[in-house]
Enzyme design. Sequence first.
Site, PDB file in Angstrom:
ATOM      1  N   HIS A   1     -14.542   5.186   8.289  1.00 43.22           N
ATOM      2  CA  HIS A   1     -13.321   4.549   8.769  1.00 43.22           C
ATOM      3  C   HIS A   1     -12.320   5.621   9.149  1.00 43.22           C
ATOM      4  O   HIS A   1     -12.151   6.600   8.430  1.00 43.22           O
ATOM      5  CB  HIS A   1     -12.718   3.661   7.673  1.00 43.22           C
ATOM      6  CG  HIS A   1     -11.421   3.029   8.080  1.00 43.22           C
ATOM      7  ND1 HIS A   1     -11.354   1.903   8.852  1.00 43.22           N
ATOM      8  CD2 HIS A   1     -10.145   3.400   7.849  1.00 43.22           C
ATOM      9  CE1 HIS A   1     -10.095   1.593   9.081  1.00 43.22           C
ATOM     10  NE2 HIS A   1      -9.329   2.482   8.474  1.00 43.22           N
TER      11      HIS A   1
ATOM     12  N   ASP B   1      -5.973  -9.905   3.625  1.00 44.65           N
ATOM     13  CA  ASP B   1      -5.353  -8.688   4.149  1.00 44.65           C
ATOM     14  C   ASP B   1      -4.657  -8.978   5.476  1.00 44.65           C
ATOM     15  O   ASP B   1      -3.552  -8.498   5.724  1.00 44.65           O
ATOM     16  CB  ASP B   1      -6.412  -7.589   4.333  1.00 44.65           C
ATOM     17  CG  ASP B   1      -5.834  -6.402   5.091  1.00 44.65           C
ATOM     18  OD1 ASP B   1      -4.908  -5.771   4.552  1.00 44.65           O
ATOM     19  OD2 ASP B   1      -6.265  -6.137   6.219  1.00 44.65           O
TER      20      ASP B   1
ATOM     21  N   SER C   1      -5.529  -2.259   1.612  1.00 44.30           N
ATOM     22  CA  SER C   1      -5.784  -2.950   2.874  1.00 44.30           C
ATOM     23  C   SER C   1      -7.020  -2.352   3.567  1.00 44.30           C
ATOM     24  O   SER C   1      -7.947  -3.075   3.972  1.00 44.30           O
ATOM     25  CB  SER C   1      -4.536  -2.822   3.758  1.00 44.30           C
ATOM     26  OG  SER C   1      -4.814  -3.127   5.089  1.00 44.30           O
TER      27      SER C   1
ATOM     28  N   LYS D   1     -11.391  -4.041   3.580  1.00 44.20           N
ATOM     29  CA  LYS D   1     -12.239  -4.343   4.748  1.00 44.20           C
ATOM     30  C   LYS D   1     -13.561  -3.571   4.685  1.00 44.20           C
ATOM     31  O   LYS D   1     -14.600  -4.070   5.099  1.00 44.20           O
ATOM     32  CB  LYS D   1     -11.464  -4.026   6.034  1.00 44.20           C
ATOM     33  CG  LYS D   1     -10.369  -5.072   6.289  1.00 44.20           C
ATOM     34  CD  LYS D   1      -9.414  -4.706   7.396  1.00 44.20           C
ATOM     35  CE  LYS D   1      -8.383  -3.732   6.956  1.00 44.20           C
ATOM     36  NZ  LYS D   1      -7.168  -3.608   7.704  1.00 44.20           N
TER      37      LYS D   1
HETATM   38  N1  URA Z   1      -4.481   0.191   8.442  1.00 40.98           N
HETATM   39  C1  URA Z   1      -4.841  -0.868   7.697  1.00 40.98           C
HETATM   40  O1  URA Z   1      -5.934  -1.406   7.865  1.00 40.98           O
HETATM   41  N2  URA Z   1      -3.982  -1.304   6.770  1.00 40.98           N
HETATM   42  C2  URA Z   1      -2.782  -0.750   6.534  1.00 40.98           C
HETATM   43  O2  URA Z   1      -2.054  -1.204   5.669  1.00 40.98           O
HETATM   44  C3  URA Z   1      -2.416   0.341   7.324  1.00 40.98           C
HETATM   45  C4  URA Z   1      -3.302   0.803   8.275  1.00 40.98           C
END
Ligand code: URA
Length: 432
Positions: free
Chosen positions: A82, A161, A183, A187
């Site tokens: 990521h 989220d 957050s 994911k």
């Molecule tokens: N990217 C995300 O997925 N969440 C956040 O809170 C900030 C950046």
Amino acid sequence: MRMVDLIQKKRDGHALTEEEIGFVVTGYTQGTIPDYQMSAMLMAIYLVGMNDEETSQLTLAMARSGDVLDLSAIGGVKVDKHSTGGVGDKTSLIVAPLVASAGVPVAKMSGRGLGHTGGTVDKLESIRGFRVELTTEEFIRNVNEIKLALVGQSGNLAPADKKIYALRDVTATVSCIPLIASSIMSKKIASGADAIVLDVKVGAGAFMKDVEHARQLAETMVRIGRSLGRQTVAVLSDMDQPLGAEIGNAGEVREAIAVLQGGGPDDLREVSLALAAHMTVLGGAYPDFDAARAGLQQSLESGAALETFARFVAAQGGDAEQIRNPDQLPKAEREVKLAADEGGYVEFIDAEKVGLAAMLLGAGRQTKEDEIDYAVGVTLQRKVGDRVEAGDTLALLHANGPHDDGLAMLRSAYRIGPKPPAAKPLIYDVIQ
Ligand code: URA
């Protein structure tokens, strides 16, 4: 349990329990907790913080709020990657086939982009015929056979989220490390990863502007991953200027192919090799980073990684001929030069402004409904530290429609000065 008591508890500096965090996340997602109470809770978290246990529980509760991908039918350690996002960041296009070529399965879920240029899905869709809608059976079969498949993000991935992020956006609670970390990690956990490599971008063009905050975020995410049984490594990499030279969807695919052919810009190749090396060590293909980096470099030079990319594209309906012959990818009608007004050294290139210039040409979306023009974008011919004379070309715009606003934005992104700036590291640190 009452939300008001939990807001008070957090406000007064106490830690919330697993059950209490579950109550908040479920209640807000299902609509039984209203925005005004959740806003107060988010501000209390912003001001008081969360300890590691709370942050992990928040991550897990958000991950479980929607679909959780089950990748158990795929053999091996599934390693995901990521990036916290940056301009010209096309590393996923390189890293995914590179890691797969080392035999480590990459089962990736990626998003479309909102902002400067498209997300990984949009970039791949600049290849004729490429599709990201695969059935679960196709997805698993492709990963087992090619070691790589990529699908669009399910609409029901971590819905908690999505809802909380939208509220954070309008309540001044985005820039809070436990909230950002949970957050992002929610994911990754929901998309089924066994191990995770995080590219935390640092600099003017990144979410985290300085190394200290980026390190705190990276350390928090690594601890969350570990506490949830996922080996996690975070690489802190530079995003003061765009990565590589190409910004714009088809241009970024072309540049990724150049790296997969053993060439391409040094910065892009180095960051991609570092990320891929950590992923393949976590995936068990190599004993350590140095061995991995050497093996992967070989894979770029031999064409093995490019061949994996071509097979992956073909397996998802894309025209692999465009991979073998990237000149066939979409090209804009016009090329417009940005010339240097004065001589000197390129001191700074504002990545955000370069991204905006690409977006003004049509490479990105300002709203979810906008259509992307895959062919348009920017090529940076001069990067930070380069010597230029007045009149030299700094960058090219690739345009199909009007380009004046994009050109003005790109001009404002370059700063030329009398002395070369001090060199900055490409990778600041690795947290594991
Ligand atoms: N990217 C995300 O997925 N969440 C956040 O809170 C900030 C950046």
